[in-house]
Design an enzyme around this catalytic site. Structure first.
Site, PDB file in Angstrom:
ATOM      1  N   HIS A  22      -3.945  16.857  -2.309  1.00 12.98           N
ATOM      2  CA  HIS A  22      -2.656  16.171  -2.124  1.00 12.98           C
ATOM      3  C   HIS A  22      -2.931  14.704  -1.852  1.00 12.98           C
ATOM      4  O   HIS A  22      -3.106  14.289  -0.705  1.00 12.98           O
ATOM      5  CB  HIS A  22      -1.885  16.841  -0.968  1.00 12.98           C
ATOM      6  CG  HIS A  22      -0.493  16.338  -0.786  1.00 12.98           C
ATOM      7  ND1 HIS A  22       0.464  17.054  -0.108  1.00 12.98           N
ATOM      8  CD2 HIS A  22       0.121  15.187  -1.177  1.00 12.98           C
ATOM      9  CE1 HIS A  22       1.600  16.382  -0.092  1.00 12.98           C
ATOM     10  NE2 HIS A  22       1.406  15.229  -0.724  1.00 12.98           N
ATOM     11  N   HIS A  24      -1.613  10.942  -3.651  1.00 11.58           N
ATOM     12  CA  HIS A  24      -0.859  10.189  -4.674  1.00 11.58           C
ATOM     13  C   HIS A  24      -1.678   8.946  -4.986  1.00 11.58           C
ATOM     14  O   HIS A  24      -1.907   8.125  -4.079  1.00 11.58           O
ATOM     15  CB  HIS A  24       0.512   9.786  -4.145  1.00 11.58           C
ATOM     16  CG  HIS A  24       1.360  10.952  -3.718  1.00 11.58           C
ATOM     17  ND1 HIS A  24       2.344  11.482  -4.505  1.00 11.58           N
ATOM     18  CD2 HIS A  24       1.343  11.696  -2.578  1.00 11.58           C
ATOM     19  CE1 HIS A  24       2.915  12.498  -3.885  1.00 11.58           C
ATOM     20  NE2 HIS A  24       2.324  12.659  -2.701  1.00 11.58           N
ATOM     21  N   HIS A 199       6.229  19.443  -3.799  1.00 14.97           N
ATOM     22  CA  HIS A 199       6.457  19.076  -2.405  1.00 14.97           C
ATOM     23  C   HIS A 199       7.653  19.891  -1.899  1.00 14.97           C
ATOM     24  O   HIS A 199       8.695  19.940  -2.564  1.00 14.97           O
ATOM     25  CB  HIS A 199       6.822  17.596  -2.284  1.00 14.97           C
ATOM     26  CG  HIS A 199       5.663  16.653  -2.387  1.00 14.97           C
ATOM     27  ND1 HIS A 199       4.813  16.621  -3.454  1.00 14.97           N
ATOM     28  CD2 HIS A 199       5.226  15.687  -1.527  1.00 14.97           C
ATOM     29  CE1 HIS A 199       3.904  15.677  -3.256  1.00 14.97           C
ATOM     30  NE2 HIS A 199       4.127  15.091  -2.100  1.00 14.97           N
ATOM     31  N   GLU A 202       8.635  19.192   3.729  1.00 10.55           N
ATOM     32  CA  GLU A 202       8.136  18.016   4.459  1.00 10.55           C
ATOM     33  C   GLU A 202       9.277  17.550   5.376  1.00 10.55           C
ATOM     34  O   GLU A 202       9.156  17.603   6.594  1.00 10.55           O
ATOM     35  CB  GLU A 202       7.727  16.915   3.463  1.00 10.55           C
ATOM     36  CG  GLU A 202       7.226  15.631   4.138  1.00 10.55           C
ATOM     37  CD  GLU A 202       6.926  14.510   3.133  1.00 10.55           C
ATOM     38  OE1 GLU A 202       7.442  14.554   2.001  1.00 10.55           O
ATOM     39  OE2 GLU A 202       6.199  13.561   3.518  1.00 10.55           O
ATOM     40  N   ASP A 280      -2.515  12.431   1.368  1.00  9.96           N
ATOM     41  CA  ASP A 280      -1.191  12.030   0.874  1.00  9.96           C
ATOM     42  C   ASP A 280      -1.206  10.602   0.309  1.00  9.96           C
ATOM     43  O   ASP A 280      -1.324  10.431  -0.900  1.00  9.96           O
ATOM     44  CB  ASP A 280      -0.123  12.195   1.970  1.00  9.96           C
ATOM     45  CG  ASP A 280       1.267  12.464   1.419  1.00  9.96           C
ATOM     46  OD1 ASP A 280       1.409  12.641   0.199  1.00  9.96           O
ATOM     47  OD2 ASP A 280       2.228  12.525   2.222  1.00  9.96           O
ATOM     48  N   ASP A 281      -1.038   9.595   1.171  1.00 11.16           N
ATOM     49  CA  ASP A 281      -0.995   8.191   0.737  1.00 11.16           C
ATOM     50  C   ASP A 281      -1.879   7.384   1.681  1.00 11.16           C
ATOM     51  O   ASP A 281      -1.385   6.673   2.564  1.00 11.16           O
ATOM     52  CB  ASP A 281       0.451   7.681   0.790  1.00 11.16           C
ATOM     53  CG  ASP A 281       1.356   8.481  -0.122  1.00 11.16           C
ATOM     54  OD1 ASP A 281       1.319   8.272  -1.338  1.00 11.16           O
ATOM     55  OD2 ASP A 281       2.088   9.351   0.395  1.00 11.16           O
TER      56      ASP A 281
HETATM   57  N1  HPA Z   1       6.576  12.947  -0.027  1.00 11.86           N
HETATM   58  C1  HPA Z   1       7.336  12.797  -1.120  1.00 11.86           C
HETATM   59  N2  HPA Z   1       7.029  11.933  -2.071  1.00 11.86           N
HETATM   60  C2  HPA Z   1       5.939  11.200  -1.948  1.00 11.86           C
HETATM   61  C3  HPA Z   1       5.121  11.306  -0.845  1.00 11.86           C
HETATM   62  C4  HPA Z   1       5.454  12.246   0.157  1.00 11.86           C
HETATM   63  O1  HPA Z   1       4.782  12.423   1.195  1.00 11.86           O
HETATM   64  N3  HPA Z   1       4.111  10.429  -1.029  1.00 11.86           N
HETATM   65  C5  HPA Z   1       4.312   9.819  -2.210  1.00 11.86           C
HETATM   66  N4  HPA Z   1       5.423  10.281  -2.775  1.00 11.86           N
HETATM   67 ZN    ZN Z   2       2.822  13.790  -1.044  1.00 13.09          ZN
END
Ligand code: HPA
Ligand code: ZN
Length: 332
Positions: A22, A24, A199, A202, A280-281
Site C-alpha cells: 500500500h 501511492h 481502499h 479508512e 501509504d504516502d
Molecule cells: N486514502 C484514499 N486515497 C488516497 C490515500 C488514502 O490514504 N492516499 C492517496 N490517495
Molecule cells: Zn492509500
C-alpha cells in the site's frame, strides 16, 4: 526506548524481508523533488522553500491531505519526472529491505491535466527495469470522487499497458463514494484477469468493506481500520484471511487515530486477521515502511515475533509468484 535500542530495532526491521502493498507513488514525492521538478518545468509553487512545503503538511482528515497531494502531483509533467519519482521510491524501498512492492498510481490525476499514459507509463516502466533488486507490480487506482464512467474511460486508455499492470484499486475521498458505484469498472478489470483491491474502512463505515468484498470482489482491503466496529465482518476477514494493508503513520497524520497507541492493528493481528504494515504516502506522513514498522512496534509494544508475522503476512498477501514468495519466506 533509548537511541541504541531504537537503532538496533530499526536495523533488525530493515533486515526483515518484507513486501509493501500500500504505497501511492504520487505520495512518495518528497518536497525536495517536488521543488526540483517545479524548477525544471518552469512552474512557480505557492511555497518559498522546502521547509514551507513541509510546514503545509499538517492535516485534519483525508480530504485536507488529498487537496495538497493532488496539487503536488501537478509538477509531474514529463516521462523523466515519472522516472525520477519511481526511481527515488525504489531506492528507499530497497534500503528498507522491501523485496516486493505493489505500487499504486492514480492515472486520472495525470490524464485530467493532459498528461497521458504514454508519458507516465514509460517513465515508471524504465525506473522499474533499472531497479532489479525489488520485484514490482503496478496497481492502477480509480479516483472515487470521479464517476464510474470516467473510470471506465481510463481503463480503456490503459489498454496498451495492461501487461505492465497487475491490478486495479480504488482510492481518494471515501465517505459518500461507496464501492458499489464502481462495480462495472471492477467487473471489466476482473474479466481482464487483473487483481482487485480497494481502499475501504479508512474513514468510511464497515459497510464499505462489505461492499468492496461483495460488489467489487476485492482480494485485499486497503486500510480496513473501521472493520473492528462490525463483529461479523472481523469474523469473515479472519476466516477468509483477507489481507488488510494497514498504514499506521497515515492513520495518525489523517487523524483516523488520535494516538498510535490507540491503533487496532495489534488487536486485529491477535484475532488472527491477515494484517500488514505499509506507508501509504510516505513523503506526506513522515515515514517509509521501516519507519511505520518501528513506530508501530514502539507504540504497541510489538515483539520481534509479531513483527516477523507482519512481514511474512505481507509476502503471503502479495500478488508475487509462488516461487518468489517461497524464496522470500524462507529467509524471513
Ligand atoms: N486514502 C484514499 N486515497 C488516497 C490515500 C488514502 O490514504 N492516499 C492517496 N490517495
Ligand atoms: Zn492509500
Amino acid at each position: 526506548m533509548n537511541d541504541n535500542d531504537r537503532e538496533s530495532l530499526a536495523s533488525w526491521i530493515r533486515a526483515l524481508p518484507k513486501a509493501e502493498l500500500h504505497i501511492h507513488i504520487e505520495g512518495s514525492l518528497e518536497p525536495e523533488l517536488l521543488f526540483a521538478l517545479a524548477r525544471r518545468n518552469g512552474m512557480t509553487l505557492p511555497y518559498a522553500d522546502v521547509d514551507a512545503i513541509r510546514a503545509a503538511y499538517s492535516f485534519s482528515d483525508l480530504q485536507s491531505f488529498l487537496d495538497i497531494y493532488y496539487q503536488g502531483a501537478a509538477v509531474l509533467q514529463t516521462e523523466q519526472d515519472f522516472y525520477d519519482l519511481m526511481a527515488a521510491y525504489l531506492r528507499r524501498a530497497e534500503a528498507d529491505g522491501v523485496c516486493r512492492a505493489e505500487i499504486f498510481f492514480d492515472p486520472q490525476t495525470h490524464t485530467e491535466r493532459g498528461v497521458p499514459f504514454d508519458v507516465f507509463m514509460p517513465g515508471f516502466i524504465r525506473a522499474i527495469e533499472d531497479a532489479p533488486n525489488v520485484s514490482v507490480g503496478l496497481i492502477m487506482c480509480f479516483l472515487r470522487h470521479l464517476s464510474c464512467s470516467a473510470a471506465i474511460e481510463t481503463f480503456g486508455e490503459a489498454s496498451d499497458y495492461l501487461d505492465n499492470i497487475i491490478g486495479v484499486g480504488l482510492d481518494s475521498a471515501e465517505v459518500g463514494n461507496p464501492p458499489e458505484d464502481f462495480a462495472d469498472v471492477f467487473a471489466l478489470a476482473e474479466a481482464a484477469k487483473l487483481r482487485l483491491v480497494a481502499h475501504a474502512g479508512e474513514e468510511g463505515p464497515p459497510s464499505y468493506i462489505w461492499g468492496a468484498l461483495d460488489s467489487l470482489h476485492a482480494e485485499r482491503i486497503d486500510h480496513g481500520v473501521r472493520a473492528e466496529e462490525d463483529e461479523a465482518l472481523v469474523a469473515r476477514l479472519v476466516k477468509e484471511q483477507i489481507p488488510l494493508t494497514m498504514c499506521p503513520l497515515s492513520n495518525l497524520a489523517l487523524r483516523v487515530v488520535d494516538d498510535l497507541s490507540d491503533h487496532n492493528l495489534a488487536r486485529l493481528l491477535a484475532r488472527g486477521a491477515m494484517v500488514t504494515i505499509n506507508s501509504d504516502d510516505p513523503a506526506y506522513f513522515g515515514g517509509y515502511i521501516g519507519d511505520n514498522y518501528l513506530a508501530t512496534a514502539i507504540a504497541l509494544d510489538l515483539s520481534r515475533d509479531q513483527l516477523t508475522i507482519l512481514a511474512s503476512n505481507s509476502i503471503t498477501a502479495s500478488f508475487a509468484t509462488e516461487t518468489e514468495k517461497v524464496r522470500w519466506l524462507e529467509t524471513t
